[in-house]
Design an enzyme around this catalytic site. Sequence first.
Site, PDB file in Angstrom:
ATOM      1  N   HIS A   1       0.689   5.377   1.067  1.00 43.45           N
ATOM      2  CA  HIS A   1      -0.026   6.409   1.817  1.00 43.45           C
ATOM      3  C   HIS A   1      -0.015   7.710   1.015  1.00 43.45           C
ATOM      4  CE1 HIS A   1       0.261   4.380   5.878  1.00 43.45           C
ATOM      5  NE2 HIS A   1       1.242   3.741   5.252  1.00 43.45           N
TER       6      HIS A   1
ATOM      7  N   HIS B   1       0.840  -1.205   0.000  1.00 43.40           N
ATOM      8  CA  HIS B   1       0.000   0.000   0.000  1.00 43.40           C
ATOM      9  C   HIS B   1       0.865   1.241   0.000  1.00 43.40           C
ATOM     10  CE1 HIS B   1       0.828  -1.012   4.195  1.00 43.40           C
ATOM     11  NE2 HIS B   1       0.747   0.276   4.446  1.00 43.40           N
TER      12      HIS B   1
HETATM   13  P1  5GP Z   1       1.825   0.831   7.344  1.00 47.29           P
HETATM   14  O1  5GP Z   1       2.247   1.195   8.741  1.00 47.29           O
HETATM   15  O2  5GP Z   1       1.777  -0.667   7.159  1.00 47.29           O
HETATM   16  O3  5GP Z   1       2.591   1.533   6.269  1.00 47.29           O
HETATM   17  O4  5GP Z   1       0.353   1.402   7.211  1.00 47.29           O
HETATM   18  C1  5GP Z   1      -0.799   0.691   7.506  1.00 47.29           C
HETATM   19  C2  5GP Z   1      -1.925   1.684   7.560  1.00 47.29           C
HETATM   20  O5  5GP Z   1      -3.148   0.977   7.488  1.00 47.29           O
HETATM   21  C3  5GP Z   1      -1.964   2.518   8.856  1.00 47.29           C
HETATM   22  O6  5GP Z   1      -1.889   3.895   8.542  1.00 47.29           O
HETATM   23  C4  5GP Z   1      -3.289   2.136   9.476  1.00 47.29           C
HETATM   24  O7  5GP Z   1      -3.930   3.210  10.102  1.00 47.29           O
HETATM   25  C5  5GP Z   1      -4.076   1.615   8.304  1.00 47.29           C
HETATM   26  N1  5GP Z   1      -5.060   0.610   8.655  1.00 47.29           N
HETATM   27  C6  5GP Z   1      -4.850  -0.509   9.386  1.00 47.29           C
HETATM   28  N2  5GP Z   1      -5.971  -1.229   9.490  1.00 47.29           N
HETATM   29  C7  5GP Z   1      -6.922  -0.552   8.792  1.00 47.29           C
HETATM   30  C8  5GP Z   1      -8.304  -0.812   8.538  1.00 47.29           C
HETATM   31  O8  5GP Z   1      -8.888  -1.804   8.956  1.00 47.29           O
HETATM   32  N3  5GP Z   1      -8.973   0.098   7.768  1.00 47.29           N
HETATM   33  C9  5GP Z   1      -8.341   1.212   7.275  1.00 47.29           C
HETATM   34  N4  5GP Z   1      -9.083   2.038   6.533  1.00 47.29           N
HETATM   35  N5  5GP Z   1      -7.037   1.484   7.494  1.00 47.29           N
HETATM   36  C10 5GP Z   1      -6.336   0.613   8.252  1.00 47.29           C
END
Ligand code: 5GP
Length: 136
Positions: A100, A98
Site C-alpha cells: 500500500h 501487494h
Molecule cells: P490488505 O488488507 O490485504 O493489505 O489490502 C487489500 C486492499 O485491496 C484493500 O485496501 C482493498 O481496498 C483493496 N481491494 C480489494 N479488492 C479490490 C479491487 O477489486 N480493486 C481494487 N482496486 N482494490 C481492491
Amino acid sequence: MASIFTRIVTGDIPAIKLYEDDMTLAFMDINPASRGHALVISKAELPGLLDLPPEVLTAVALATQKVARALVTVLQPDGVNIVQNNGAAAGQTVFHYHVHIIPRWDGDGALGLWTPRPGDPAALRELAEQVKAQLS
Ligand code: 5GP
C-alpha cells in the site's frame, strides 16, 4: 480460483491503473484510506513477503518507489506510509502480495498504527539472540 488481483492483471475485472511493467502492476485502491491510496502488486500470485523470490521483491520495491514519487509530486502530501500486511492477523485481506502507498497529511487520522510502549530490555535481548541464531 485466481485471486482478485490476478483477475485485475488479466483484465477480467477493471482497475484504475497507474503503472505496469513485466513483474508488477500499480492501481488505485478501491477503498482508499486517503487521497491517492494506491497498491503495487506482483503479477505473480504469491501470498506474501515471505514467499517472494528476490527478483519479484526487488521489482515491487522499485515500482513502489516510482509510484510513490509520482504521487508525492502530484499531491504534495506531508508524508507517505508504505504498508504491507502478511496474514489475516496482520490485516491482510487479499492473499496476493501487494504494497500500500498511502499519502498522508498532518492530522488526517487516516491510519492507526501502534501505541509505542517501552519493551523489557532483557526480553528484547533474549529474543534478539534467538533471531540472530536463526539468521546465522
Ligand atoms: P490488505 O488488507 O490485504 O493489505 O489490502 C487489500 C486492499 O485491496 C484493500 O485496501 C482493498 O481496498 C483493496 N481491494 C480489494 N479488492 C479490490 C479491487 O477489486 N480493486 C481494487 N482496486 N482494490 C481492491
